[in-house]
Write a protein that holds these residues in place. Structure first.
Motif, mmCIF file in Angstrom:
data_model
loop_
_atom_site.group_PDB
_atom_site.id
_atom_site.type_symbol
_atom_site.label_atom_id
_atom_site.label_comp_id
_atom_site.label_asym_id
_atom_site.label_seq_id
_atom_site.Cartn_x
_atom_site.Cartn_y
_atom_site.Cartn_z
ATOM 1 N N SER A 1 0.205 -6.367 -6.636
ATOM 2 C CA SER A 1 -0.454 -7.193 -7.651
ATOM 3 C C SER A 1 -1.714 -6.521 -8.187
ATOM 4 O O SER A 1 -2.091 -6.730 -9.348
ATOM 5 N N ALA B 1 2.166 -6.737 -0.530
ATOM 6 C CA ALA B 1 2.376 -7.620 -1.679
ATOM 7 C C ALA B 1 1.138 -7.665 -2.565
ATOM 8 O O ALA B 1 1.248 -7.593 -3.799
ATOM 9 N N GLU B 2 -0.054 -7.787 -1.970
ATOM 10 C CA GLU B 2 -1.275 -7.791 -2.786
ATOM 11 C C GLU B 2 -1.499 -6.433 -3.431
ATOM 12 O O GLU B 2 -1.974 -6.344 -4.570
ATOM 13 N N ARG C 1 5.947 -1.297 -6.143
ATOM 14 C CA ARG C 1 6.757 -2.480 -5.886
ATOM 15 C C ARG C 1 7.009 -2.632 -4.392
ATOM 16 O O ARG C 1 6.838 -1.693 -3.609
#
Length: 262
Positions: free
Chosen positions: A180, A176-177, A186
């Motif tokens: 970002s 997830a990081e 994704r």
């Protein structure tokens, strides 16, 4: 490596699950040879690159670090045809060959993608990751630098400051990081299934247009000079006192005792 091709999509998997698909001489050779084979595969439209088992690739095999303690490099024993592109060293070729493919390459990342394993993933055009995947520019732990094209590719993805932070610290980021930061594209619950679905969608587009788009989007900076600089730096580091101390301290589970440069 396992390669299965169906309807223009190559499903390519690192196949050393019992060792978390770690990079040993055979794996380095297999990565390069698989990529070189696919460069000329008739009817190829897209490639999905993943790892068998729970991990994408946990980085260098521990035997490589043992060899480094005496100044050795396991890639020196890999027998490959001469390189024709800007990547000359075996490790660089294992990552960059996926960039050189004329069709899109999608990496599906689960579990660990550490050090050299992350650099292989960076050779792909798109990276789909599990939210709980663990990614790291881990080389600093061993007193090293990323020498498989990572120093040149990473800043293009995450920016120079973030690339430096990740490289200087070796910290592990989640999938997830990673998204970002720009390190991955994704998150997906099933990265390989989603990567295959995306690959099939791409395979349904005009292959001429897709290949032209990849050529244009990949118009390079001076990779040859950067890759050569990587090799000068890594050659000076392997077997040096502080690099040996980094490996020894890690194996002995103690804090390293480094000597400052004079």
């Amino acid at each position: 490596m396992r390669i299965e091709i169906s309807e223009g999509v190559a499903d390519v998997r690192l196949n050393r699950a019992d060792k978390r698909n770690a990079l040993d001489p055979a794996m380095f050779a297999a990565l390069v040879r698989a990529g070189e084979r696919l460069k000329t595969e008739p009817g190829l439209r897209a490639v999905v690159l993943s790892g068998e088992g729970p991990d994408f690739c946990a980085g260098l095999d521990f035997a490589a670090f043992q060899a480094m303690r005496s100044g050795g490099r396991i890639t020196a024993d890999v027998d490959l045809p001469p390189a024709t592109g800007p990547a000359k060293a075996t490790g660089q070729r294992a990552a960059y060959v996926w960039t050189e493919l004329p069709v899109p390459v999608i990496a599906a990342i689960t579990g660990h993608a550490l050090g050299g394993g992350l650099q292989v993933a960076l050779g792909a055009d798109i990276r789909i990751v599990a939210a709980d995947a663990k990614l790291s520019v881990l080389e600093i732990k061993w007193g090293l630098i990323p020498d498989m094209t990572g120093t040149q590719v990473l800043p293009e993805l995450v920016g120079r400051d973030v690339a430096k932070e990740l490289t200087f610290t070796g910290r592990i980021v989640s999938g997830a990081e990673a998204v970002s930061l720009g390190l991955a594209t994704r998150v997906a619950d099933d990265p390989r299934a989603e990567a295959l679905e995306l690959a099939r969608s791409i395979a349904g587009r005009s292959p001429d247009a897709v290949r032209a788009a990849k050529r244009l989007l990949d118009l390079p900076r001076d990779h040859e000079a950067g890759f050569a600089a990587e090799q000068r730096e890594i050659t000076a580091l392997i077997g040096s006192p502080n690099q040996v101390e980094a490996v020894t301290a890690s194996f002995e589970k103690r804090a390293p005792r480094f000597t400052d440069p004079t």
